[in-house]
Design an enzyme around this catalytic site. Structure first.
Site, PDB file in Angstrom:
ATOM      1  CE  LYS A 185     -52.365  93.599  95.001  1.00  0.00           C
ATOM      2  NZ  LYS A 185     -52.361  93.220  93.595  1.00  0.00           N
ATOM      3  CD  GLU A 221     -56.638  96.362  86.430  1.00  0.00           C
ATOM      4  OE1 GLU A 221     -55.405  96.467  86.349  1.00  0.00           O
ATOM      5  OE2 GLU A 221     -57.258  96.475  87.492  1.00  0.00           O
TER       6      GLU A 221
END
Ligand code: PLP
Ligand code: COI
Length: 341
Positions: A185, A221
């Protein structure tokens, strides 16, 4: 006595407001200091910080939930701590101990208790931990100092409407490389997503879908969320790839699908030209919760799943079970819920 705020909880979207306290800890000379709560929401850092020039920084996102009886609880904060440390290892940043991460989050929530939305409003307290390279540095190398901080903001739905289907469009851009940083992330992934997101919104979609960067054939995603689909024979299917961010919500839904709903669960390739295998689909993440996918635009074809207007029954049950656990109405698997005392 809790301080009161003038917030109209039902009207909250996903935007920043300053709350009263945040946590900061600094890493210097090989160790983290003891950390503390502060009121100032501005940072003063070196102009030569690696976080500013070389993207040596990362963040996390989790939420605090108010239960019916007024308690406040966190959902799987240990998993966020572990994921942040995985990101730190990838970017050569010092890890922040899991127990200290959880304690910092708890301190911030407790100190900002008045901002935890009341039960039943649908709103939650979004918590944003981040860890960045600071200190004076010029060459491309790890920073001499690091800052770990946690702030929080009360939020409503990330995608307009909450549990209402929205449409997505497949983008040509890649958000990550096969062995790059898609699976952790880091802020750079999100900087790279701004343009594809803007293009999707201009075309009337909520966000874009990224395909796998190596072959452009498989779903990776859905904007800043993971994808799942429910097959016609009732399997919960979600893509597998090292460049997908391992979503804590997604892994929780896999458990819920299997243990609470008795569905078969598969983590495997999902081909963009085989969307017909699904009768329902959704995006899942901390911010997105579960956002039902009405349809997906891919090249000149628009594929509708269950409906552009209504939410399918399996998605609805997944949503009710997940949020039921988060808000304390459905018994949670052991270790998922941390009460703030
Ligand atoms: N994918 C991306 C790119 C994200 O930014 C997020 C949000 O954290 C997710 C997926 C969902 O992950 P999680 O469920 O852990 O919030
Ligand atoms: C989250 O769900 O916490 C996310 O990371 C989404 C976000 C980038 C707003």
């Amino acid at each position: 006595m809790e301080k009161s705020t003038n917030i109209d909880w039902g009207k909250l979207g996903f935007s920043y407001i300053k709350t009263d306290f945040r946590y900061v800890s600094t890493w210097k000379d090989g160790k983290w200091d003891e950390g503390r709560l502060v009121e100032d929401n501005m940072l003063t850092i070196s102009e030569a910080s690696t976080a500013l020039h070389y993207g040596q920084q990362c963040f996390e996102g989790l939420k605090a939930y108010r239960t019916k009886d007024g308690k406040i609880q966190l959902f799987r904060p240990d998993a966020n701590a572990e994921r942040m440390n995985a990101t730190c290892r990838r970017l050569l940043m010092p890890e922040f101990p899991v127990e200290r991460f959880i304690d910092a989050v708890m301190q911030v929530v407790k100190a900002n208790e008045a901002y935890v939305p009341p039960y039943g409003t649908g709103a939650t307290l979004y918590i944003r931990p981040f860890l960045i390279g600071v200190g004076h540095n010029l060459g491309v190398k790890p920073a001499p100092e690091f800052l770990f901080s946690v702030f929080c903001v009360p939020v409503g739905p990330y995608f307009k409407g909450g549990l209402t289907p929205v449409n997505f469009i497949v983008t040509d851009y890649d958000r990550a490389a096969p062995k790059g940083t898609g699976g952790v992330k880091v802020g750079g992934n999100y900087a790279a997503s701004l343009l594809p997101h803007e293009e999707a919104v201009k075309k009337g979609f909520a966000d874009c879908i990224y395909l796998d960067p190596a072959t452009h054939k498989k779903i990776e995603e859905v904007g800043a969320a993971n994808f799942f689909g429910i097959t016609k024979d009732n399997k919960f299917v979600t893509p597998i790839s090292t460049s997908i961010l391992p979503s804590i919500t997604k892994y929780s839904l896999m458990h819920i699908a299997k243990e609470y709903m008795n569905l078969e669960v598969e983590e495997r390739d999902v081909y963009i030209d085989n969307l017909d295998e699904f009768k329902e689909a959704g995006a899942c993440g901390t911010a997105a919760v579960i956002t039902p996918i009405g349809g997906i635009q891919y090249k000149d074809k628009f594929h509708v799943f269950y409906s552009e207007k209504e939410v399918g029954p399996v998605t609805t049950e997944l949503y009710n079970t997940l949020t039921g656990i988060q808000f304390g109405e459905v018994p949670a698997p052991e270790g998922w819920i941390y009460e703030i005392k």
